[in-house]
Design a protein around this motif. Sequence first.
Motif, mmCIF file in Angstrom:
data_model
loop_
_atom_site.group_PDB
_atom_site.id
_atom_site.type_symbol
_atom_site.label_atom_id
_atom_site.label_comp_id
_atom_site.label_asym_id
_atom_site.label_seq_id
_atom_site.Cartn_x
_atom_site.Cartn_y
_atom_site.Cartn_z
ATOM 1 N N ASP A 63 0.822 -1.210 0.000
ATOM 2 C CA ASP A 63 0.000 0.000 0.000
ATOM 3 C C ASP A 63 0.860 1.266 0.000
ATOM 4 O O ASP A 63 0.533 2.247 -0.681
ATOM 5 N N GLU A 64 1.962 1.246 0.757
ATOM 6 C CA GLU A 64 2.871 2.400 0.787
ATOM 7 C C GLU A 64 3.479 2.651 -0.591
ATOM 8 O O GLU A 64 3.578 3.793 -1.044
ATOM 9 N N VAL A 65 3.874 1.571 -1.259
ATOM 10 C CA VAL A 65 4.443 1.690 -2.603
ATOM 11 C C VAL A 65 3.392 2.220 -3.574
ATOM 12 O O VAL A 65 3.656 3.121 -4.365
ATOM 13 N N GLU A 66 2.210 1.665 -3.497
ATOM 14 C CA GLU A 66 1.122 2.099 -4.371
ATOM 15 C C GLU A 66 0.857 3.597 -4.200
ATOM 16 O O GLU A 66 0.698 4.324 -5.171
ATOM 17 N N GLY A 67 0.815 4.037 -2.958
ATOM 18 C CA GLY A 67 0.551 5.446 -2.697
ATOM 19 C C GLY A 67 1.700 6.358 -3.098
ATOM 20 O O GLY A 67 1.478 7.479 -3.569
ATOM 21 N N GLY A 68 2.920 5.888 -2.934
ATOM 22 C CA GLY A 68 4.081 6.738 -3.195
ATOM 23 C C GLY A 68 4.511 6.809 -4.643
ATOM 24 O O GLY A 68 4.862 7.893 -5.144
ATOM 25 N N ILE A 69 4.504 5.659 -5.333
ATOM 26 C CA ILE A 69 5.008 5.648 -6.715
ATOM 27 C C ILE A 69 4.070 4.880 -7.653
ATOM 28 O O ILE A 69 4.480 4.397 -8.697
ATOM 29 N N GLY A 70 2.808 4.801 -7.257
ATOM 30 C CA GLY A 70 1.825 4.079 -8.059
ATOM 31 C C GLY A 70 1.251 4.903 -9.193
ATOM 32 O O GLY A 70 1.652 6.050 -9.441
ATOM 33 N N PHE A 75 5.276 10.608 -9.000
ATOM 34 C CA PHE A 75 6.347 9.798 -9.585
ATOM 35 C C PHE A 75 5.954 9.375 -11.000
ATOM 36 O O PHE A 75 6.732 9.544 -11.946
ATOM 37 N N HIS A 76 4.768 8.842 -11.153
ATOM 38 C CA HIS A 76 4.265 8.402 -12.460
ATOM 39 C C HIS A 76 4.189 9.587 -13.421
ATOM 40 O O HIS A 76 4.609 9.498 -14.586
ATOM 41 N N GLU A 77 3.668 10.686 -12.928
ATOM 42 C CA GLU A 77 3.541 11.883 -13.765
ATOM 43 C C GLU A 77 4.907 12.385 -14.237
ATOM 44 O O GLU A 77 5.080 12.749 -15.403
ATOM 45 N N GLU A 78 5.883 12.366 -13.351
ATOM 46 C CA GLU A 78 7.216 12.868 -13.692
ATOM 47 C C GLU A 78 7.995 11.934 -14.610
ATOM 48 O O GLU A 78 8.651 12.386 -15.556
ATOM 49 N N PHE A 79 7.922 10.631 -14.352
ATOM 50 C CA PHE A 79 8.783 9.698 -15.074
ATOM 51 C C PHE A 79 8.086 8.896 -16.170
ATOM 52 O O PHE A 79 8.753 8.333 -17.042
ATOM 53 N N GLY A 80 6.767 8.777 -16.110
ATOM 54 C CA GLY A 80 6.037 8.043 -17.152
ATOM 55 C C GLY A 80 5.938 6.546 -16.898
ATOM 56 O O GLY A 80 5.404 5.812 -17.723
#
Length: 183
Positions: A63-70, A75-80
């Motif tokens: 859940d922490e991963v999903e919230g942070g870089i999901g 993160f998704h917006e910046e790196f694609g």
Amino acid sequence: MNRTQLAHVLRSASRIAGDSDVLVVGSQAILGVRDEDELPAEATASMEADIAFMHDADRAKADEVEGGIGEFSSFHEEFGYYAEGIHIDTVVLPQGWAERLVRPNLAGAEPAEAAFLEPHDLVATKLAAGRLKDLAFARALVDVGLVDLDVLLERIYAMPAGVHQSVIDRMIGWVAAIKDANG
């Protein structure tokens, strides 16, 4: 996704969860055994890495991963590309999968000590899911010789008892059709 991007996801997931024992269970697990330039396009098309942790009984790390870089994160917006934090119990895996994990030293993934599903185990999970994209992924790995159909059949027969017989039959039928097509 390529190996550099996956290493970034793994590094970030490990830091977020405070756990170096990261497991890649989705299609990007194939990057644990081959460089992206050695793989067909279908194998690296996803911009999502399915990440699990070997010790995550309450799913808090996922859940922490999903919230942070999901998906849809900054993160998704910046790196694609992004991670989907999943619980290992949601993945249908053949018996013995943990003993066959691939543990390459993926440069740039530190502090993650990443483990990847072995290709036959990975394809078995994809066939169990049975989505069109999973079948295309599986076929591409068979076509380039990364998956042996006889070994894949062994993995299908080693699926857990809870997998419905109709799913097993569908998986076996897929392998039989590929064998027939290849003569």
